[in-house]
Design a protein around this motif. Sequence first.
Motif, PDB file in Angstrom:
ATOM      1  N   GLY A 154     -12.393 -19.796  78.513  1.00  0.00           N
ATOM      2  CA  GLY A 154     -12.981 -21.035  79.015  1.00  0.00           C
ATOM      3  C   GLY A 154     -13.784 -21.831  78.011  1.00  0.00           C
ATOM      4  N   THR A 155     -13.830 -21.387  76.752  1.00  0.00           N
ATOM      5  CA  THR A 155     -14.629 -22.104  75.749  1.00  0.00           C
ATOM      6  C   THR A 155     -13.894 -23.294  75.153  1.00  0.00           C
ATOM      7  OG1 THR A 155     -13.857 -20.639  73.980  1.00  0.00           O
ATOM      8  CG2 THR A 155     -15.894 -20.018  75.130  1.00  0.00           C
ATOM      9  N   LYS A 156     -12.639 -23.460  75.512  1.00  0.00           N
ATOM     10  CA  LYS A 156     -11.824 -24.575  75.003  1.00  0.00           C
ATOM     11  C   LYS A 156     -11.823 -24.595  73.473  1.00  0.00           C
ATOM     12  CE  LYS A 156     -12.238 -27.379  79.159  1.00  0.00           C
ATOM     13  NZ  LYS A 156     -12.573 -26.204  80.000  1.00  0.00           N
ATOM     14  N   SER A 157     -11.476 -23.458  72.933  1.00  0.00           N
ATOM     15  CA  SER A 157     -11.403 -23.303  71.478  1.00  0.00           C
ATOM     16  C   SER A 157      -9.964 -23.002  71.073  1.00  0.00           C
ATOM     17  CB  SER A 157     -12.304 -22.161  71.008  1.00  0.00           C
ATOM     18  OG  SER A 157     -13.648 -22.426  71.353  1.00  0.00           O
ATOM     19  N   ALA A 158      -9.572 -23.517  69.926  1.00  0.00           N
ATOM     20  CA  ALA A 158      -8.248 -23.253  69.372  1.00  0.00           C
ATOM     21  C   ALA A 158      -8.364 -23.205  67.855  1.00  0.00           C
ATOM     22  CB  ALA A 158      -7.249 -24.322  69.813  1.00  0.00           C
ATOM     23  N   VAL A 159      -7.254 -22.900  67.205  1.00  0.00           N
ATOM     24  CA  VAL A 159      -7.263 -22.720  65.750  1.00  0.00           C
ATOM     25  C   VAL A 159      -6.036 -23.389  65.145  1.00  0.00           C
ATOM     26  CG1 VAL A 159      -7.075 -21.026  63.885  1.00  0.00           C
ATOM     27  CG2 VAL A 159      -8.526 -20.541  65.856  1.00  0.00           C
ATOM     28  N   ILE A 160      -6.222 -24.037  64.001  1.00  0.00           N
ATOM     29  CA  ILE A 160      -5.122 -24.499  63.160  1.00  0.00           C
ATOM     30  C   ILE A 160      -5.143 -23.670  61.880  1.00  0.00           C
ATOM     31  CG2 ILE A 160      -4.248 -26.393  61.732  1.00  0.00           C
ATOM     32  CD1 ILE A 160      -3.659 -26.834  64.653  1.00  0.00           C
ATOM     33  N   LEU A 161      -4.006 -23.063  61.544  1.00  0.00           N
ATOM     34  CA  LEU A 161      -3.859 -22.395  60.249  1.00  0.00           C
ATOM     35  C   LEU A 161      -3.201 -23.386  59.307  1.00  0.00           C
ATOM     36  CD1 LEU A 161      -4.155 -19.882  62.199  1.00  0.00           C
ATOM     37  CD2 LEU A 161      -2.897 -18.629  60.446  1.00  0.00           C
ATOM     38  N   ASP A 162      -3.948 -23.852  58.324  1.00  0.00           N
ATOM     39  CA  ASP A 162      -3.459 -24.953  57.500  1.00  0.00           C
ATOM     40  C   ASP A 162      -2.636 -24.476  56.317  1.00  0.00           C
ATOM     41  OD1 ASP A 162      -5.203 -24.080  55.522  1.00  0.00           O
ATOM     42  OD2 ASP A 162      -6.595 -25.754  55.735  1.00  0.00           O
ATOM     43  N   GLY A 163      -2.214 -25.454  55.491  1.00  0.00           N
ATOM     44  CA  GLY A 163      -1.336 -25.143  54.367  1.00  0.00           C
ATOM     45  C   GLY A 163      -1.944 -24.236  53.335  1.00  0.00           C
ATOM     46  N   GLY A 164      -3.264 -24.121  53.342  1.00  0.00           N
ATOM     47  CA  GLY A 164      -3.938 -23.218  52.414  1.00  0.00           C
ATOM     48  C   GLY A 164      -4.237 -21.866  53.025  1.00  0.00           C
ATOM     49  N   TYR A 165      -3.590 -21.555  54.151  1.00  0.00           N
ATOM     50  CA  TYR A 165      -3.753 -20.286  54.855  1.00  0.00           C
ATOM     51  C   TYR A 165      -5.176 -20.104  55.395  1.00  0.00           C
ATOM     52  CZ  TYR A 165       0.588 -19.349  52.350  1.00  0.00           C
ATOM     53  OH  TYR A 165       1.850 -19.439  51.838  1.00  0.00           O
ATOM     54  N   LYS A 166      -5.841 -21.214  55.647  1.00  0.00           N
ATOM     55  CA  LYS A 166      -7.212 -21.152  56.149  1.00  0.00           C
ATOM     56  C   LYS A 166      -7.237 -21.480  57.634  1.00  0.00           C
ATOM     57  CE  LYS A 166     -10.083 -24.278  54.685  1.00  0.00           C
ATOM     58  NZ  LYS A 166     -10.985 -25.010  53.772  1.00  0.00           N
ATOM     59  N   GLN A 167      -8.060 -20.750  58.401  1.00  0.00           N
ATOM     60  CA  GLN A 167      -8.212 -21.020  59.820  1.00  0.00           C
ATOM     61  C   GLN A 167      -9.230 -22.143  60.015  1.00  0.00           C
ATOM     62  OE1 GLN A 167      -8.778 -17.799  62.540  1.00  0.00           O
ATOM     63  NE2 GLN A 167      -7.363 -16.423  61.496  1.00  0.00           N
ATOM     64  N   VAL A 168      -8.775 -23.223  60.634  1.00  0.00           N
ATOM     65  CA  VAL A 168      -9.653 -24.362  60.926  1.00  0.00           C
ATOM     66  C   VAL A 168      -9.948 -24.344  62.419  1.00  0.00           C
ATOM     67  CG1 VAL A 168      -9.905 -26.867  60.875  1.00  0.00           C
ATOM     68  CG2 VAL A 168      -8.611 -25.709  59.066  1.00  0.00           C
ATOM     69  N   PRO A 169     -11.202 -24.095  62.819  1.00  0.00           N
ATOM     70  CA  PRO A 169     -11.533 -24.070  64.245  1.00  0.00           C
ATOM     71  C   PRO A 169     -11.414 -25.467  64.868  1.00  0.00           C
ATOM     72  CG  PRO A 169     -13.262 -23.053  62.907  1.00  0.00           C
ATOM     73  CD  PRO A 169     -12.371 -23.781  61.965  1.00  0.00           C
ATOM     74  N   TYR A 170     -10.808 -25.531  66.034  1.00  0.00           N
ATOM     75  CA  TYR A 170     -10.727 -26.771  66.803  1.00  0.00           C
ATOM     76  C   TYR A 170     -11.567 -26.589  68.069  1.00  0.00           C
ATOM     77  CZ  TYR A 170      -7.464 -29.719  64.234  1.00  0.00           C
ATOM     78  OH  TYR A 170      -6.897 -30.561  63.291  1.00  0.00           O
ATOM     79  N   ALA A 171     -12.807 -27.095  68.011  1.00  0.00           N
ATOM     80  CA  ALA A 171     -13.724 -27.027  69.154  1.00  0.00           C
ATOM     81  C   ALA A 171     -13.403 -28.199  70.073  1.00  0.00           C
ATOM     82  CB  ALA A 171     -15.172 -27.079  68.674  1.00  0.00           C
ATOM     83  N   LEU A 172     -12.575 -27.948  71.056  1.00  0.00           N
ATOM     84  CA  LEU A 172     -11.996 -29.030  71.847  1.00  0.00           C
ATOM     85  C   LEU A 172     -12.982 -29.640  72.837  1.00  0.00           C
ATOM     86  CD1 LEU A 172      -8.626 -27.199  72.476  1.00  0.00           C
ATOM     87  CD2 LEU A 172      -9.046 -29.041  70.832  1.00  0.00           C
ATOM     88  N   ALA A 173     -14.065 -28.948  73.135  1.00  0.00           N
ATOM     89  CA  ALA A 173     -15.081 -29.501  74.034  1.00  0.00           C
ATOM     90  C   ALA A 173     -16.076 -30.392  73.300  1.00  0.00           C
ATOM     91  CB  ALA A 173     -15.821 -28.365  74.744  1.00  0.00           C
ATOM     92  N   ALA A 174     -15.936 -30.480  71.974  1.00  0.00           N
ATOM     93  CA  ALA A 174     -16.853 -31.297  71.171  1.00  0.00           C
ATOM     94  C   ALA A 174     -16.410 -32.760  71.177  1.00  0.00           C
ATOM     95  CB  ALA A 174     -16.891 -30.773  69.737  1.00  0.00           C
ATOM     96  N   PRO A 175     -17.358 -33.691  70.986  1.00  0.00           N
ATOM     97  CA  PRO A 175     -16.981 -35.112  70.879  1.00  0.00           C
ATOM     98  C   PRO A 175     -16.151 -35.358  69.639  1.00  0.00           C
ATOM     99  CG  PRO A 175     -19.310 -34.814  70.362  1.00  0.00           C
ATOM    100  CD  PRO A 175     -18.810 -33.499  70.873  1.00  0.00           C
ATOM    101  N   GLN A 176     -15.355 -36.439  69.679  1.00  0.00           N
ATOM    102  CA  GLN A 176     -14.470 -36.738  68.562  1.00  0.00           C
ATOM    103  C   GLN A 176     -15.227 -37.216  67.326  1.00  0.00           C
ATOM    104  OE1 GLN A 176     -10.874 -39.013  69.706  1.00  0.00           O
ATOM    105  NE2 GLN A 176     -11.422 -38.534  71.817  1.00  0.00           N
ATOM    106  N   GLY A 177     -16.434 -37.722  67.486  1.00  0.00           N
ATOM    107  CA  GLY A 177     -17.197 -38.192  66.338  1.00  0.00           C
ATOM    108  C   GLY A 177     -18.593 -38.614  66.739  1.00  0.00           C
ATOM    109  N   MET A 178     -19.339 -39.104  65.756  1.00  0.00           N
ATOM    110  CA  MET A 178     -20.710 -39.532  66.018  1.00  0.00           C
ATOM    111  C   MET A 178     -20.746 -40.707  66.994  1.00  0.00           C
ATOM    112  SD  MET A 178     -22.763 -37.547  64.357  1.00  0.00           S
ATOM    113  CE  MET A 178     -24.274 -38.521  64.249  1.00  0.00           C
TER     114      MET A 178
END
Length: 496
Positions: A154-178
């Motif tokens: 229920g935390t609405k969290s996901a992950v992108i594994l990018d081209g550099g093999y790094k896990q980028v957290p996607y906090a989907l409940a967060a606002p898109q920007g300032m």
Amino acid sequence: MLMKLISGSMLYDAVHCPHRVSMDVFEDPGLRDDPSPFLEMLWEQGWNHEFKVIERMGDGVLNLFALETAEKEVRTLEAIKNRVPLIYAGRIQHGDLVGEPDLLFLRGDAYVAGDIKSGSGFDGEESSGKLKKHYAVQVAHYTNILELLSFSDGTKSAVILDGGYKQVPYALAAPQGMRNKTTWWELYLETLQYIRQLLDRSETSRAALSAQCGHCHWRRRCDEVLREVDDLTLIAELGRAKRDAMFATFPNVASLAACDPASYISGAKTSFAGIGPDTLQKYRARAILLTQPDAKPYFREPVELPLSEIEVFFDIEDDPMRGICYLHGFVERRGGANGTERYIACIASEPTPAAEAVAFRSAWEYLMGFDGAARVYYYSKYERTAWKKLAERYPEVCSIDDVDALFLKEWMVDLLYDVVSKTEWPVNNRSIKTLAKYLGFRWRDSNPSGAASIEWYDQWVQTGSAEVRQRILDYNEDDCRATRVLLDGLRKIAGY
């Protein structure tokens, strides 16, 4: 009637072009364009990268890639119930929602969805922390299905594994920007609702001309429709959102061209959300050019284009998949005589940092060797941005400050931002290819594009073909000469 399923790829596509979603579902598949060699290369490289990621993860991954759809879904549910720590290429479904996340990670007693991407997980520089919208809605879709199946925490969290093999957290409940306080999750739900409306025909979509059209399999079909209806997005820099804001009043280019803009302007605002008075006037001027059979380009304000004994026309080629800038091309002209032109190519001999550094050094020393005695022309800020990245990687060649100082020189001229931005043309966009072709220039290659050159470079890396290498050089030389043709055309328009 079979239920129309909504997939993660539909969410991904809807961010770029909601009309593509509608076309994919309702249009005759026989009208699709064949995929370009560039797209096929991207798919192949994407799969290869994905397989490398899984190989790096070792033996603990349950690999369901080779299974048929029905069995894949059954095996995924079994694996989740058995708390398998990492599932690759599974399939999950709830109601009309279906997803095939690249990865499902077990975190505690719940699962988190992840997708493997061959590029960056961020929109722009990593330091910005800005997520990519199309990635966000895609992994949000998988996360939503996990929640509906009670497999998520229920935390609405996901992950992108990018081209550099790094896990980028996607906090989907967060606002898109300032400034944009709408969360990524809310964006996903809005996009999902719109897709449902498209599928049940309670909402319709319209084609729109954009940079995303180039590699879409509906490109030719949509182009036909846009020209048939004289769509507003045929006007340069007028996109889907602004088209939709004006559509009720101006359904086509001709109606905008025929209007009196003053009727829609009140002080610093217009009748159309997000469109100011100057922008409305600009669009109307471009609409007039598109509707006049013999329309000619013109300058909106005076611009100086001084002659120089030595003129250099500069263009680079890179491969974003490999993260290498492999070619810096220059056409040098003396005394304004085209017959004096010569082409200089600083090309990396192989896709390695060492070869990239050698090519960059050669290009840097070539330009610095003029010591201000030449005027150098390029098109857009891309060359400056690329060279700053190279300077960061290879400080032994030059510093970032050195690059900034070079491009601030009076004799370094960005034709797009310094000159073309002050003109109007009877064309649909302001790309160098569109403007040079309007002025009569023709590339030697039958399929000239930056995307195609990336695919050629991939061929060259894999085969070492001298013919393919020459094709790349010819294309880059033509890009440089197109910049010269544009400069000469601009001088003619300005009355030099």
